[in-house]
Design an enzyme around this catalytic site. Sequence first.
Site, short mmCIF file in Angstrom:
data_model
loop_
_atom_site.label_atom_id
_atom_site.label_comp_id
_atom_site.label_asym_id
_atom_site.label_seq_id
_atom_site.Cartn_x
_atom_site.Cartn_y
_atom_site.Cartn_z
N ASP A 140 0.85 -1.19 0.00
CA ASP A 140 0.00 0.00 0.00
C ASP A 140 0.90 1.26 0.00
OD1 ASP A 140 -1.82 1.97 0.44
OD2 ASP A 140 -2.59 1.17 2.34
N GLY A 141 0.68 2.12 -0.98
CA GLY A 141 1.50 3.34 -1.10
C GLY A 141 1.41 4.21 0.14
N ASP A 159 0.81 7.91 -9.57
CA ASP A 159 0.12 7.39 -10.76
C ASP A 159 -1.02 6.49 -10.27
OD1 ASP A 159 -0.66 6.27 -13.11
OD2 ASP A 159 1.29 5.44 -13.66
N SER A 160 -2.04 7.15 -9.74
CA SER A 160 -3.10 6.41 -9.05
C SER A 160 -4.20 6.01 -10.02
CB SER A 160 -3.71 7.31 -7.99
OG SER A 160 -4.31 8.41 -8.63
N ASP A 162 -8.54 5.80 -10.06
CA ASP A 162 -9.48 6.85 -9.68
C ASP A 162 -9.84 6.76 -8.19
OD1 ASP A 162 -9.74 7.86 -12.41
OD2 ASP A 162 -10.60 5.89 -12.78
N1 PUT Z 1 -3.38 5.66 -13.75
C1 PUT Z 1 -4.36 6.57 -14.26
C2 PUT Z 1 -5.70 6.11 -14.18
C3 PUT Z 1 -6.72 7.16 -14.38
C4 PUT Z 1 -7.93 6.56 -14.85
N2 PUT Z 1 -9.00 7.41 -15.08
#
Ligand code: PUT
Length: 288
Positions: A140-141, A159-160, A162
């Site tokens: 987990d980040g 870089d998540s 949603d």
């Molecule tokens: N990693 C980016 C995902 C965003 C999706 N809407």
Amino acid sequence: KISRSVWLTDRNENVALSIRHKGEHIFYEKSPYQTVEIFDTFEYGKMLTIDKMVMCTEKDENAYHEMIVHVPMLLNPSFSNVLVIGGGDGGSVRELIRHSHIQKITIVEIDETIIRASKQYLPSLSSQLNNEKVDLHIEDGITFIHNTDNEQYDLIIVDSSDPVGPAEGLFSYEFYRQIYRCLKPDGAMAANTESPCFNQKVFVDINNCLSDIFGKENVHSYLSFIPTYPTGMWSFGYARKGSMHPLKNFDSEQAEIFTKKHNLKYYNPGIHRSAFCLPTFVQNMLNE
Ligand code: PUT
């Protein structure tokens, strides 16, 4: 393998937006966190989805990964120690590897299913995940960043997925306070800040949160056009502890050389500059 239509639905706090794609369903797995699927679509090539929301497609992922990586990296060419939180598809790592002076890339992905699916079905994204510079953590980040010492990284890329499901905590005030703490004094971060058209509240909240933590003058929102994301208008946040302003300190010539050398598909010096020009309604959202 059966050709079929699939409806994919992005959601925000108020509404949902569905788009229909046609193609073959080639991967399905319910992980402890989410449902991970890959479709081989007619229009966009292979498409990775989480809980029926589009994460990336072979055809338009460059507009996301080139922008989340090269904007901060080309502003700060000396950065050598980078942390990626999320990004298990490998697209951000692939773009970071192009910067040959980077010595170490730590990537923290909560869900090993994403890594496995991407390695098997999306080699054009995941090709550098086994690079010797990459240190991969399945974790987990949020826990990872809490356990990280102060001032460790030059650049942190969030870089998540949603902000529904396991990624919700990656949009919180406390998480970004920890990111700030873990950046070196000259460091910077870039994050997925969702669509100003579709995820208005998340977009405004995350920008307010970054402004509070980094100082408003050090937070710069920028845009990219990603057809398979809801509304196509997507945003990133560049926030800096150091002095590198995204336009005043931008070296166009170096960016041009880099763009050509790597045959980039979306990023170029003109796009870098124009990405920070926000439509008036977006400026108003940030100034209200
Ligand atoms: N990693 C980016 C995902 C965003 C999706 N809407």
